[in-house]
Design a protein around this motif. Sequence first.
Motif, PDB file in Angstrom:
ATOM      1  N   LEU A 184      45.304  74.061  38.671  1.00  0.00           N
ATOM      2  CA  LEU A 184      44.013  73.710  37.966  1.00  0.00           C
ATOM      3  C   LEU A 184      43.912  72.146  38.061  1.00  0.00           C
ATOM      4  O   LEU A 184      42.958  71.720  37.387  1.00  0.00           O
ATOM      5  CB  LEU A 184      43.750  74.329  36.721  1.00  0.00           C
ATOM      6  N   GLY A 185      45.147  71.579  38.246  1.00  0.00           N
ATOM      7  CA  GLY A 185      45.473  70.028  38.192  1.00  0.00           C
ATOM      8  C   GLY A 185      45.079  69.272  36.984  1.00  0.00           C
ATOM      9  O   GLY A 185      45.587  69.961  35.683  1.00  0.00           O
ATOM     10  N   ALA A 186      44.652  68.109  37.002  1.00  0.00           N
ATOM     11  CA  ALA A 186      44.528  67.202  35.884  1.00  0.00           C
ATOM     12  C   ALA A 186      43.584  67.550  34.701  1.00  0.00           C
ATOM     13  O   ALA A 186      43.775  67.368  33.703  1.00  0.00           O
ATOM     14  CB  ALA A 186      44.674  66.102  36.193  1.00  0.00           C
ATOM     15  N   ARG A 187      42.559  68.269  35.065  1.00  0.00           N
ATOM     16  CA  ARG A 187      41.462  68.353  34.273  1.00  0.00           C
ATOM     17  C   ARG A 187      40.599  69.795  34.714  1.00  0.00           C
ATOM     18  O   ARG A 187      40.608  70.131  36.028  1.00  0.00           O
ATOM     19  CB  ARG A 187      40.228  67.561  34.422  1.00  0.00           C
ATOM     20  N   ALA A 188      39.972  70.606  33.804  1.00  0.00           N
ATOM     21  CA  ALA A 188      39.042  71.694  34.201  1.00  0.00           C
ATOM     22  C   ALA A 188      37.754  71.583  33.465  1.00  0.00           C
ATOM     23  O   ALA A 188      37.983  71.313  32.303  1.00  0.00           O
ATOM     24  CB  ALA A 188      39.733  72.878  33.870  1.00  0.00           C
ATOM     25  N   LEU A 189      36.723  71.969  34.113  1.00  0.00           N
ATOM     26  CA  LEU A 189      35.478  71.952  33.408  1.00  0.00           C
ATOM     27  C   LEU A 189      35.050  73.594  33.638  1.00  0.00           C
ATOM     28  O   LEU A 189      34.998  73.892  34.941  1.00  0.00           O
ATOM     29  CB  LEU A 189      34.418  71.171  34.335  1.00  0.00           C
ATOM     30  N   ARG A 221      37.026  72.767  43.491  1.00  0.00           N
ATOM     31  CA  ARG A 221      38.539  71.631  43.481  1.00  0.00           C
ATOM     32  C   ARG A 221      38.182  70.391  44.036  1.00  0.00           C
ATOM     33  O   ARG A 221      37.606  70.042  44.995  1.00  0.00           O
ATOM     34  CB  ARG A 221      39.793  72.371  44.114  1.00  0.00           C
ATOM     35  N   MET A 222      38.977  69.431  43.195  1.00  0.00           N
ATOM     36  CA  MET A 222      38.814  68.092  43.598  1.00  0.00           C
ATOM     37  C   MET A 222      40.058  67.478  43.623  1.00  0.00           C
ATOM     38  O   MET A 222      40.894  68.002  42.720  1.00  0.00           O
ATOM     39  CB  MET A 222      37.970  67.300  42.445  1.00  0.00           C
ATOM     40  N   VAL A 227      38.708  64.257  39.676  1.00  0.00           N
ATOM     41  CA  VAL A 227      38.392  65.019  38.432  1.00  0.00           C
ATOM     42  C   VAL A 227      38.629  64.303  37.429  1.00  0.00           C
ATOM     43  O   VAL A 227      37.767  64.587  36.470  1.00  0.00           O
ATOM     44  CB  VAL A 227      39.057  66.382  38.529  1.00  0.00           C
ATOM     45  N   ILE A 228      39.555  63.509  37.147  1.00  0.00           N
ATOM     46  CA  ILE A 228      39.804  62.671  35.984  1.00  0.00           C
ATOM     47  C   ILE A 228      38.537  61.690  35.699  1.00  0.00           C
ATOM     48  O   ILE A 228      37.933  61.599  34.567  1.00  0.00           O
ATOM     49  CB  ILE A 228      40.939  61.900  35.925  1.00  0.00           C
ATOM     50  N   ASP A 229      38.168  61.070  36.951  1.00  0.00           N
ATOM     51  CA  ASP A 229      36.760  60.345  36.736  1.00  0.00           C
ATOM     52  C   ASP A 229      35.733  60.983  36.441  1.00  0.00           C
ATOM     53  O   ASP A 229      34.900  60.549  35.520  1.00  0.00           O
ATOM     54  CB  ASP A 229      36.638  59.623  38.062  1.00  0.00           C
TER      55      ASP A 229
END
Length: 249
Positions: A184-189, A221-222, A227-229
């Motif tokens: 899921l990386g650094a962020r999830a919405l 996915r980004m 995704v942080i931005d």
Amino acid sequence: MSTFNPCSPTMTRRRFLSATAASAATAALAGCVSVPSTQTAYAPARPAPTPSVSEFRVMYGAMVDDGREIPSVPIEKLDPRLYRQEVADPTGEQPGTIVVDTSQHFLYLVRGGGRALRYGVGLGRAGFEWAGRAQINKKRVWPNWHPPEEMIERQPELEKYRTEFDKDTGEWRGGMEGGIMNPLGARALYLYEDGKDTLYRIHGSPEWWTIGKSVSSGCVRMINQDVIDLYDRVPEGTPVVVTSGVYTV
């Protein structure tokens, strides 16, 4: 209740499929207004200049986020169309809306004034495509990953990440802790429809090479830097439209 699944659709989620072309066209027409001839006409604001290659390298350079090191992205290996950039808004949606065009592998954040921020995204592989309207009801920084039960069955080594739903807290216990290799990386919405979790997510990914391709099990996915931005620009409650083949580029 079935095991939590952050990225893979199930039969219960097929209700989330919906046609969006008509509603997008209606929203576009609603934005048309006339200007009285007695008023002075002003030229629209100039579009933001396209960043240089060196600026893109900084944009996708290595960074430290919440104590975690995110490696740089070799942008020369990506199609430049997938870089984060401001473009003319092709969606006709209201400012603040997120629009995912699955036919182009683009995510737009509508900014108003006929402009939008465009990000390249990775999407679900054949058989997992989806479309519809939802909203972001939850946001998480470096979220835990909860592998679906069918994935654990295929890959027994993931058993240690099996999760259980805690009815008292309304949260899932267990899973893989957030980190640079977390899917899921650094962020999830988290996308919800009518107050119910669709189990679809817009999330980061350490696999930058999958951006612009259809390889996931349904989620959007980004690149982690992107995704942080996006995460910092949108609040909970943000409307999301996922559609295919509606917008021209």
